[in-house]
Design a protein around this motif. Sequence first.
Motif, mmCIF file in Angstrom:
data_model
loop_
_atom_site.group_PDB
_atom_site.id
_atom_site.type_symbol
_atom_site.label_atom_id
_atom_site.label_comp_id
_atom_site.label_asym_id
_atom_site.label_seq_id
_atom_site.Cartn_x
_atom_site.Cartn_y
_atom_site.Cartn_z
ATOM 1 N N LYS A 99 -72.768 58.456 27.219
ATOM 2 C CA LYS A 99 -72.408 57.880 25.923
ATOM 3 C C LYS A 99 -73.526 58.083 24.899
ATOM 4 O O LYS A 99 -73.268 58.450 23.745
ATOM 5 N N VAL A 100 -74.767 57.878 25.326
ATOM 6 C CA VAL A 100 -75.909 58.077 24.423
ATOM 7 C C VAL A 100 -76.004 59.544 23.995
ATOM 8 O O VAL A 100 -76.163 59.864 22.809
ATOM 9 N N THR A 101 -75.908 60.439 24.980
ATOM 10 C CA THR A 101 -76.029 61.875 24.695
ATOM 11 C C THR A 101 -74.949 62.344 23.729
ATOM 12 O O THR A 101 -75.214 63.113 22.800
ATOM 13 N N GLN A 102 -73.732 61.873 23.936
ATOM 14 C CA GLN A 102 -72.630 62.254 23.050
ATOM 15 C C GLN A 102 -72.882 61.758 21.633
ATOM 16 O O GLN A 102 -72.661 62.491 20.657
ATOM 17 N N THR A 103 -73.359 60.514 21.497
ATOM 18 C CA THR A 103 -73.650 59.961 20.170
ATOM 19 C C THR A 103 -74.739 60.765 19.467
ATOM 20 O O THR A 103 -74.620 61.088 18.280
#
Length: 286
Positions: A99-103
């Motif tokens: 989720k962090v990487t996608q954001t």
Amino acid sequence: MATSMREIKREIKSKQNMKQITKAMEMVAASKLRRAQEAAVASRPYADKLKEVVASIAAGTKDVKHPMLESRPVKKTGYLVITSDRGLAGGYNSNILRKVTQTIREKHKSADEYTLFVIGRKGAEYFRRRNMPITEEVIGLSDSPTFADIKSVSFSAVKNFAEGTYDELYLFYNQFVNAITQIPTETRLLPLDDVTSNTAVTAYEYEPSPEGVLEVLLPKYAETLIYSAVLDGKASEFGARMTAMGSATKNANKMINQLTLTYNRARQAAITQEISEIVAGANAQS
């Protein structure tokens, strides 16, 4: 056939040993989950009350000015990510890191536009392997973390925002619902521009001044939210590990049953073959 049966027995023994390990880990995680869940629940009233006090002061003070309450043009973003130090917890770490990487990929074109604060060895190793900028990290948290354990990273994250190093700070953690469900959560921690929304104003007198009180309380409130998320994360970690180890134990049981059935069939076939050979030998002699 004898060699095959020995191999099957060895496989059964191996799976039984693995089952003992996963069952023990499941029970340990269940025990730790209870304490972690109690700590997470106990921290929420304090955070709620602190927010109420801060909101009351901010709403009752005209033209209050504080960098933590003011939105500004976003040139750089800070991310505080909470993971675990160990694996074997199902999708606990992978879900939040994904989720962090996608954001970050969606919002930023280069590493100069963001920085990371990481709690947990799994997150630190993940970002380091990808050469992503880490300002500060904390690893080796105990199963019952205290505020002192994360004081340095929370203070640094809040201080950097107040000093203008970045213009917003996001918090990523797993929100604990129950032992089966943990929700990867993204929340904007700073600025606290929603702290005065829908707040009833109570008339108080503050010394030395409302602004002076806010100067002390606002950083503490932000740090309290981080600590509360850490406690939520710990409860989520143990819930995810308990569920993962429970599933592993069930899978080991299935494999043991299948291997036992295969072993019994092979043994029966071997006995049948031996009987057939004896009967054939007796017939040949008669």
